[in-house]
Design a protein around this motif. Structure first.
Motif, PDB file in Angstrom:
ATOM      1  N   LEU A  21       1.225  -0.938  -0.251  1.00 12.49           N
ATOM      2  CA  LEU A  21      -0.115   0.203  -0.108  1.00 12.49           C
ATOM      3  C   LEU A  21       0.868   1.314   0.133  1.00 12.49           C
ATOM      4  CD1 LEU A  21      -2.977   0.677  -0.326  1.00 12.49           C
ATOM      5  CD2 LEU A  21      -2.708   1.284   2.598  1.00 12.49           C
ATOM      6  N   ARG A  22       1.905   0.851   0.566  1.00 14.85           N
ATOM      7  CA  ARG A  22       2.843   2.318   0.963  1.00 14.85           C
ATOM      8  C   ARG A  22       3.825   2.404  -0.508  1.00 14.85           C
ATOM      9  NH1 ARG A  22       8.645   2.772   4.502  1.00 14.85           N
ATOM     10  NH2 ARG A  22       9.526   3.573   2.857  1.00 14.85           N
ATOM     11  N   THR A  23       3.986   1.518  -1.120  1.00 17.28           N
ATOM     12  CA  THR A  23       4.571   1.936  -2.338  1.00 17.28           C
ATOM     13  C   THR A  23       3.825   2.152  -3.489  1.00 17.28           C
ATOM     14  OG1 THR A  23       6.306  -0.079  -2.240  1.00 17.28           O
ATOM     15  CG2 THR A  23       5.548   0.219  -4.127  1.00 17.28           C
ATOM     16  N   MET A  24       2.343   1.859  -3.604  1.00 16.54           N
ATOM     17  CA  MET A  24       1.166   2.278  -4.437  1.00 16.54           C
ATOM     18  C   MET A  24       1.229   3.550  -4.615  1.00 16.54           C
ATOM     19  SD  MET A  24      -1.195  -1.056  -4.809  1.00 16.54           S
ATOM     20  CE  MET A  24      -2.334  -0.081  -5.250  1.00 16.54           C
ATOM     21  N   ILE A  25       1.409   3.366  -2.898  1.00 17.69           N
ATOM     22  CA  ILE A  25       0.607   5.128  -2.800  1.00 17.69           C
ATOM     23  C   ILE A  25       1.999   6.221  -3.148  1.00 17.69           C
ATOM     24  CG2 ILE A  25       0.524   7.271  -0.409  1.00 17.69           C
ATOM     25  CD1 ILE A  25      -1.159   4.974   0.568  1.00 17.69           C
ATOM     26  N   ARG A  26       3.610   5.672  -2.974  1.00 18.06           N
ATOM     27  CA  ARG A  26       4.368   6.760  -3.154  1.00 18.06           C
ATOM     28  C   ARG A  26       4.289   6.403  -4.120  1.00 18.06           C
ATOM     29  NH1 ARG A  26       7.408  10.533  -1.893  1.00 18.06           N
ATOM     30  NH2 ARG A  26       9.503  10.523  -3.370  1.00 18.06           N
ATOM     31  N   ARG A  27       3.684   5.111  -5.584  1.00 19.70           N
ATOM     32  CA  ARG A  27       4.601   5.393  -6.924  1.00 19.70           C
ATOM     33  C   ARG A  27       3.306   6.396  -7.502  1.00 19.70           C
ATOM     34  NH1 ARG A  27       4.775  -0.030  -8.803  1.00 19.70           N
ATOM     35  NH2 ARG A  27       7.336   0.413  -8.064  1.00 19.70           N
ATOM     36  N   ARG A  28       2.482   6.492  -7.143  1.00 16.00           N
ATOM     37  CA  ARG A  28       1.229   7.584  -7.465  1.00 16.00           C
ATOM     38  C   ARG A  28       1.800   8.570  -7.598  1.00 16.00           C
ATOM     39  NH1 ARG A  28      -4.486   7.675  -8.733  1.00 16.00           N
ATOM     40  NH2 ARG A  28      -3.878   5.367  -7.714  1.00 16.00           N
ATOM     41  N   HIS A  29       1.814   9.634  -6.246  1.00 15.98           N
ATOM     42  CA  HIS A  29       2.371  11.041  -5.615  1.00 15.98           C
ATOM     43  C   HIS A  29       4.153  10.848  -7.067  1.00 15.98           C
ATOM     44  CE1 HIS A  29       4.983  13.700  -4.397  1.00 15.98           C
ATOM     45  NE2 HIS A  29       5.782  13.373  -4.158  1.00 15.98           N
TER      46      HIS A  29
END
Length: 183
Positions: A21-29
């Motif tokens: 989830l953290r990776t997905m949020i960071r990638r979206r950012h």
């Protein structure tokens, strides 16, 4: 004992889900912030993870820079300088493109961007100016060929338009544009 195994397994699953989830949020950012530069970096690095690390490092470096807005008097002076460069285009297109490159580089420096190398300039600009970075790439490439006379007047005109896109963004950076003598 089986209860402990279930609890440990649940904790591991939760940790993996949290990491994903953290990776997905960071990638979206990163995708939102870097726009087209995100995909360009993924292609260059041949890995989303490597691209994410590279773009995150660019953000961290950018945080260390002292990027500053320009006082209105300085903006006005740069706008006049740009108009002068455009006027030189009529008589000497290849020299005007070189002048445009130097003016953009000088403006970057005045704003607080390091200008020691073109590659580093692109990396630093990509954090706040990713939407106009392709303009800079195209203009720089044409300028590189202009010295050898391998460019047409139309290509040189195109370089001026591309330089102007980044120039105006750097000049006004969030402030309303008063125009810089568009052609």
């Amino acid at each position: 004992m089986s209860t402990i195994v279930i609890i440990v397994a649940a904790v591991v699953v939760l940790a993996v889900v949290a990491l994903l989830l953290r990776t997905m949020i960071r990638r979206r950012h990163l995708r939102d912030r870097f726009g087209p530069e995100y995909e360009r970096t993924v292609e260059a690095k041949r890995s989303r993870g490597a691209a994410d690390r590279d773009l995150s490092a660019r953000e961290e470096r950018h945080e260390e820079l002292e990027i500053r807005p320009l006082p209105s008097t300085v903006r006005d002076r740069y706008a006049r300088d740009w108009t002068s460069v455009q006027e030189h285009f009529v008589d000497s297109p290849d020299q005007a493109v070189g002048e445009a490159d130097r003016l953009v580089t000088t403006l970057m420096s005045e704003r607080g961007y390091p200008t020691e190398s073109y590659e580093q300039q692109k990396r630093d600009l990509s954090v706040e100016h990713s939407r106009t970075l392709e303009h800079y790439r195209v203009a720089h490439e044409i300028n590189g060929r202009a010295d050898g006379r391998d460019t047409s007047t139309e290509e040189l005109r195109s370089a001026m338009v591309h330089y102007r896109a980044l120039f105006e963004e750097l000049l006004h950076d969030g402030t309303p544009s008063s125009g810089t003598g568009r052609r």
